[in-house]
Design a protein around this motif. Structure first.
Motif, short mmCIF file in Angstrom:
data_model
loop_
_atom_site.label_atom_id
_atom_site.label_comp_id
_atom_site.label_asym_id
_atom_site.label_seq_id
_atom_site.Cartn_x
_atom_site.Cartn_y
_atom_site.Cartn_z
N ARG A 200 0.82 -1.22 0.00
CA ARG A 200 0.00 0.00 0.00
C ARG A 200 0.85 1.26 0.00
NH1 ARG A 200 -3.03 1.19 4.29
NH2 ARG A 200 -1.71 0.06 5.80
N PHE A 201 2.01 1.22 0.64
CA PHE A 201 2.89 2.38 0.75
C PHE A 201 4.13 2.16 -0.12
CE2 PHE A 201 1.65 3.91 5.32
CZ PHE A 201 0.32 3.90 4.95
N SER A 202 4.70 3.26 -0.59
CA SER A 202 5.91 3.18 -1.39
C SER A 202 6.84 4.32 -1.01
CB SER A 202 5.55 3.27 -2.88
OG SER A 202 6.72 3.24 -3.66
N ILE A 203 8.09 3.97 -0.70
CA ILE A 203 9.09 4.96 -0.32
C ILE A 203 9.99 5.23 -1.52
CG2 ILE A 203 10.71 3.23 0.56
CD1 ILE A 203 11.48 5.23 2.77
N SER A 204 10.33 6.49 -1.70
CA SER A 204 11.22 6.86 -2.79
C SER A 204 12.00 8.11 -2.39
CB SER A 204 10.43 7.12 -4.07
OG SER A 204 9.53 8.21 -3.89
N ARG A 205 12.95 8.48 -3.24
CA ARG A 205 13.74 9.66 -2.93
C ARG A 205 14.21 10.33 -4.22
NH1 ARG A 205 19.23 6.66 -0.76
NH2 ARG A 205 19.99 6.06 -2.80
N ASP A 206 14.46 11.61 -4.10
CA ASP A 206 15.04 12.41 -5.17
C ASP A 206 16.38 12.91 -4.65
OD1 ASP A 206 15.82 14.44 -6.91
OD2 ASP A 206 13.77 15.06 -7.32
N ASN A 207 17.44 12.25 -5.06
CA ASN A 207 18.75 12.60 -4.51
C ASN A 207 19.20 14.01 -4.91
OD1 ASN A 207 19.08 10.15 -3.21
ND2 ASN A 207 20.07 9.19 -4.97
N ASP A 208 18.82 14.42 -6.11
CA ASP A 208 19.24 15.74 -6.58
C ASP A 208 18.63 16.85 -5.73
OD1 ASP A 208 19.19 14.75 -10.08
OD2 ASP A 208 20.77 14.60 -8.55
N ARG A 209 17.41 16.62 -5.24
CA ARG A 209 16.72 17.65 -4.47
C ARG A 209 16.74 17.37 -2.97
NH1 ARG A 209 10.91 17.99 -6.79
NH2 ARG A 209 10.83 19.83 -5.44
N ASN A 210 17.34 16.24 -2.57
CA ASN A 210 17.37 15.85 -1.15
C ASN A 210 15.97 15.80 -0.56
OD1 ASN A 210 20.14 15.42 -0.81
ND2 ASN A 210 20.53 17.59 -0.42
N ILE A 211 15.08 15.13 -1.26
CA ILE A 211 13.71 14.94 -0.78
C ILE A 211 13.38 13.46 -0.78
CG2 ILE A 211 11.27 15.47 -1.12
CD1 ILE A 211 12.06 18.00 -2.54
N MET A 212 12.75 13.02 0.28
CA MET A 212 12.28 11.64 0.37
C MET A 212 10.76 11.68 0.41
SD MET A 212 13.09 8.80 3.33
CE MET A 212 12.49 9.85 4.65
N TYR A 213 10.14 10.67 -0.18
CA TYR A 213 8.69 10.63 -0.26
C TYR A 213 8.14 9.34 0.35
CZ TYR A 213 9.54 14.20 -3.82
OH TYR A 213 9.96 15.33 -4.48
N LEU A 214 6.90 9.42 0.76
CA LEU A 214 6.16 8.23 1.15
C LEU A 214 4.78 8.33 0.50
CD1 LEU A 214 6.23 5.59 2.84
CD2 LEU A 214 4.99 6.86 4.62
N GLN A 215 4.57 7.53 -0.53
CA GLN A 215 3.27 7.48 -1.18
C GLN A 215 2.42 6.47 -0.42
OE1 GLN A 215 1.99 9.25 -3.83
NE2 GLN A 215 0.06 8.19 -3.35
N MET A 216 1.28 6.93 0.05
CA MET A 216 0.40 6.09 0.86
C MET A 216 -0.93 5.94 0.15
SD MET A 216 1.24 7.56 4.69
CE MET A 216 0.43 9.12 4.39
#
Length: 119
Positions: free
Chosen positions: A66-82
């Protein structure tokens, strides 16, 4: 020092979706693992998902699929899609970075963002 700021929390109906973001600033280097944790009222903080520097992902059983973790290394942002949110997902969600030093791992935490799922 690493400064973390979460955003994206809110109120959603069961079955709905939210995407959390964690923006990192400061000395963002030697980050071994990044992750999301959550804490519901009266309960201990629990691990939700992690992603390593090598992009290996892991999830708690209660959110897998149900959840997915990802990151954007260039922008130093991590996400959690729920997705397919449930009332039991209601909690304050915190992002965490583990930074390697010469002798140990140092934990950095954000201030948390509230997620409330109504039934």
């Amino acid at each position: 020092q690493v400064h973390l700021v979460e955003s994206g929390g809110g109120l959603v109906q069961a079955g709905g979706s939210l995407r959390l973001s964690c923006a990192a600033s400061g000395s963002v280097f030697n980050i071994v693992t990044m992750g999301w944790y959550r804490q519901a009222p009266g309960k201990p903080r629990e691990l939700v998902a992690t992603i390593t520097s090598g992009s290996v992902r892991s999830y708690a059983g209660s959110v897998k699929g149900r959840f997915s973790i990802s990151r954007d290394n260039d922008r130093n942002i991590m996400y959690l899609q729920m997705d397919s949110l449930k009332p039991e997902d209601t909690a304050v969600y915190y992002c965490n970075y583990k930074q390697a030093t010469v002798t140990t791992l140092h934990d950095y935490w954000g201030q948390g963002t509230q997620v409330t799922v109504s039934s």
